[in-house]
Design an enzyme around this catalytic site. Sequence first.
Site, PDB file in Angstrom:
ATOM      1  N   LYS A  14     -10.739   6.754  -0.868  1.00 55.91           N
ATOM      2  CA  LYS A  14     -10.210   5.781  -0.107  1.00 55.91           C
ATOM      3  C   LYS A  14      -9.876   6.318   1.118  1.00 55.91           C
ATOM      4  O   LYS A  14     -10.217   5.651   2.392  1.00 55.91           O
ATOM      5  CB  LYS A  14      -8.641   5.422  -0.741  1.00 55.91           C
ATOM      6  CG  LYS A  14      -8.657   4.885  -2.222  1.00 55.91           C
ATOM      7  CD  LYS A  14      -7.342   4.427  -2.708  1.00 55.91           C
ATOM      8  CE  LYS A  14      -6.268   5.554  -2.550  1.00 55.91           C
ATOM      9  NZ  LYS A  14      -6.564   6.180  -3.597  1.00 55.91           N
ATOM     10  N   ARG A  89       1.375   0.770  -4.157  1.00 54.43           N
ATOM     11  CA  ARG A  89       1.032   1.677  -5.236  1.00 54.43           C
ATOM     12  C   ARG A  89       1.892   1.069  -6.508  1.00 54.43           C
ATOM     13  O   ARG A  89       1.417   1.993  -7.483  1.00 54.43           O
ATOM     14  CB  ARG A  89       1.455   3.040  -5.003  1.00 54.43           C
ATOM     15  CG  ARG A  89       0.297   4.074  -4.991  1.00 54.43           C
ATOM     16  CD  ARG A  89       0.909   5.562  -4.441  1.00 54.43           C
ATOM     17  NE  ARG A  89      -0.038   6.657  -4.675  1.00 54.43           N
ATOM     18  CZ  ARG A  89      -0.765   7.148  -3.844  1.00 54.43           C
ATOM     19  NH1 ARG A  89      -0.920   6.387  -2.713  1.00 54.43           N
ATOM     20  NH2 ARG A  89      -1.614   8.168  -4.081  1.00 54.43           N
ATOM     21  N   ARG A 128     -11.563  19.586  -3.461  1.00 55.58           N
ATOM     22  CA  ARG A 128     -10.849  19.349  -2.071  1.00 55.58           C
ATOM     23  C   ARG A 128      -9.943  20.306  -1.442  1.00 55.58           C
ATOM     24  O   ARG A 128      -9.890  20.828  -0.609  1.00 55.58           O
ATOM     25  CB  ARG A 128     -10.334  18.040  -2.265  1.00 55.58           C
ATOM     26  CG  ARG A 128      -9.862  17.176  -0.974  1.00 55.58           C
ATOM     27  CD  ARG A 128      -9.767  15.648  -1.504  1.00 55.58           C
ATOM     28  NE  ARG A 128      -8.558  15.561  -2.298  1.00 55.58           N
ATOM     29  CZ  ARG A 128      -7.907  14.325  -2.307  1.00 55.58           C
ATOM     30  NH1 ARG A 128      -8.453  13.215  -1.903  1.00 55.58           N
ATOM     31  NH2 ARG A 128      -6.880  14.153  -3.096  1.00 55.58           N
ATOM     32  N   ARG A 130      -6.564  20.481  -1.627  1.00 52.71           N
ATOM     33  CA  ARG A 130      -5.360  20.081  -0.937  1.00 52.71           C
ATOM     34  C   ARG A 130      -4.347  20.753  -1.899  1.00 52.71           C
ATOM     35  O   ARG A 130      -4.442  21.008  -3.026  1.00 52.71           O
ATOM     36  CB  ARG A 130      -5.040  18.464  -0.965  1.00 52.71           C
ATOM     37  CG  ARG A 130      -4.333  18.052   0.144  1.00 52.71           C
ATOM     38  CD  ARG A 130      -4.473  16.373   0.401  1.00 52.71           C
ATOM     39  NE  ARG A 130      -3.770  15.806  -0.634  1.00 52.71           N
ATOM     40  CZ  ARG A 130      -3.910  14.516  -1.030  1.00 52.71           C
ATOM     41  NH1 ARG A 130      -4.976  13.788  -0.208  1.00 52.71           N
ATOM     42  NH2 ARG A 130      -3.452  13.916  -1.837  1.00 52.71           N
ATOM     43  N   ARG A 141      -1.091  12.782 -11.433  1.00 55.25           N
ATOM     44  CA  ARG A 141      -1.369  11.728 -10.613  1.00 55.25           C
ATOM     45  C   ARG A 141      -2.310  10.497 -11.129  1.00 55.25           C
ATOM     46  O   ARG A 141      -2.288   9.316 -10.853  1.00 55.25           O
ATOM     47  CB  ARG A 141      -2.099  12.080  -9.194  1.00 55.25           C
ATOM     48  CG  ARG A 141      -0.930  12.511  -8.420  1.00 55.25           C
ATOM     49  CD  ARG A 141      -1.546  13.735  -7.389  1.00 55.25           C
ATOM     50  NE  ARG A 141      -2.494  13.542  -6.345  1.00 55.25           N
ATOM     51  CZ  ARG A 141      -3.594  14.078  -5.974  1.00 55.25           C
ATOM     52  NH1 ARG A 141      -3.593  15.466  -6.180  1.00 55.25           N
ATOM     53  NH2 ARG A 141      -4.628  13.665  -5.073  1.00 55.25           N
TER      54      ARG A 141
HETATM   55  P1  ADP Z   1      -4.377  10.519  -3.593  1.00 59.43           P
HETATM   56  O1  ADP Z   1      -4.804   9.026  -3.328  1.00 59.43           O
HETATM   57  O2  ADP Z   1      -5.386  11.418  -3.531  1.00 59.43           O
HETATM   58  O3  ADP Z   1      -3.289  10.470  -4.550  1.00 59.43           O
HETATM   59  P2  ADP Z   1      -2.293  10.122  -1.204  1.00 59.43           P
HETATM   60  O4  ADP Z   1      -2.758  10.979  -0.020  1.00 59.43           O
HETATM   61  O5  ADP Z   1      -2.701   8.777  -1.031  1.00 59.43           O
HETATM   62  O6  ADP Z   1      -3.598  10.907  -2.215  1.00 59.43           O
HETATM   63  O7  ADP Z   1      -1.190  10.397  -1.782  1.00 59.43           O
HETATM   64  C1  ADP Z   1      -0.658  11.762  -2.045  1.00 59.43           C
HETATM   65  C2  ADP Z   1       0.790  11.657  -2.635  1.00 59.43           C
HETATM   66  O8  ADP Z   1       1.765  10.994  -1.508  1.00 59.43           O
HETATM   67  C3  ADP Z   1       1.056  10.970  -3.832  1.00 59.43           C
HETATM   68  O9  ADP Z   1       0.645  11.712  -4.927  1.00 59.43           O
HETATM   69  C4  ADP Z   1       2.592  10.483  -3.674  1.00 59.43           C
HETATM   70  O10 ADP Z   1       3.249  11.556  -4.010  1.00 59.43           O
HETATM   71  C5  ADP Z   1       2.752  10.251  -2.233  1.00 59.43           C
HETATM   72  N1  ADP Z   1       2.462   8.892  -1.937  1.00 59.43           N
HETATM   73  C6  ADP Z   1       1.523   8.482  -0.919  1.00 59.43           C
HETATM   74  N2  ADP Z   1       1.585   7.147  -0.978  1.00 59.43           N
HETATM   75  C7  ADP Z   1       2.660   6.669  -1.561  1.00 59.43           C
HETATM   76  C8  ADP Z   1       3.236   5.485  -2.043  1.00 59.43           C
HETATM   77  N3  ADP Z   1       2.852   4.330  -1.277  1.00 59.43           N
HETATM   78  N4  ADP Z   1       4.306   5.181  -2.661  1.00 59.43           N
HETATM   79  C9  ADP Z   1       4.831   6.573  -3.338  1.00 59.43           C
HETATM   80  N5  ADP Z   1       4.380   7.825  -3.049  1.00 59.43           N
HETATM   81  C10 ADP Z   1       3.319   7.870  -2.408  1.00 59.43           C
END
Ligand code: ADP
Length: 184
Positions: A14, A89, A128, A130, A141
Site C-alpha cells: 500500500k 483500519r 523489509r 522495519r 499485525r
Molecule cells: P503496515 O500496513 O505494514 O502495518 P503501517 O505503517 O500502516 O504499516 O502501520 C504501522 C503501525 O502503525 C500499525 O501496526 C499500527 O500500530 C499503527 N497504525 C497505523 N495506522 C493506524 C490506524 N489508522 N489506526 C491505528 N493504528 C495505526
Amino acid sequence: MTRLIFLGPPGAGKGTQAHLLAELCHIPHISTGDILRACVAEKTPLGEKAQGYMDRGELVPDELILEMVRERLGQPDAIAGWILDGFPRNVTQATFLDKLLQELEQHSDRVVNLDVPDAVLVERMLSRGRKDDNEETIRRRLEVYREQTAPLIDYYSGQQQLVSVNGNQSMEEVTAALKQLIES
Ligand code: ADP
C-alpha cells in the site's frame, strides 16, 4: 480530482503504491503509519503514547488517530485530493471518516483493496526490516488485520466503492493496474 482509500493487509504494498500514485496525481499521500513513525522519531506526546502499540503490532487507540486524521485532511494541500493509506483500519475509523468527509463536503472515489496471499506478506515484511517487522509482531499485525480491518471490505462493498487489485504481481504491474483504475 482523485480521492482514494487504500485497504489491504500489512505488507501488501500500500505504502509504495500510494506514494507513486500520489506523486503522479500531485496530491498528498496520507499514511497514518508514516505520520505516527514521524511522531515517534520526534518524541512528541502522541509519538510517546503510540510507540508501545506499534511495537506490539496493535492498533493505536482511535482517540489518538481520529484527531490526527481530521487535522491532516483539513490542511490546504488536501483540497486537491488525497490518497489515504493505513486509515481507516476498523469500523469506528471508517464511520468517523464518513462523517468527516461529509463535513468537508468531500467523498472518496474508490476504496482499493490490494490482495496478496499471507505467505507472500510475511516474506515481504521480513525482508523489509522495519522495527515492527519481526516475526512475532508481523503475526500479530496480520491477526489484527483479519479481526479489525478485513471487515471494512464488506463495509465498503456495501457502499459500492470497493475495487480489488491483485497485489501479488510486480510493482510495475500493480502500478499499471491502479493507473488504469484512476483513469477509468
Ligand atoms: P503496515 O500496513 O505494514 O502495518 P503501517 O505503517 O500502516 O504499516 O502501520 C504501522 C503501525 O502503525 C500499525 O501496526 C499500527 O500500530 C499503527 N497504525 C497505523 N495506522 C493506524 C490506524 N489508522 N489506526 C491505528 N493504528 C495505526
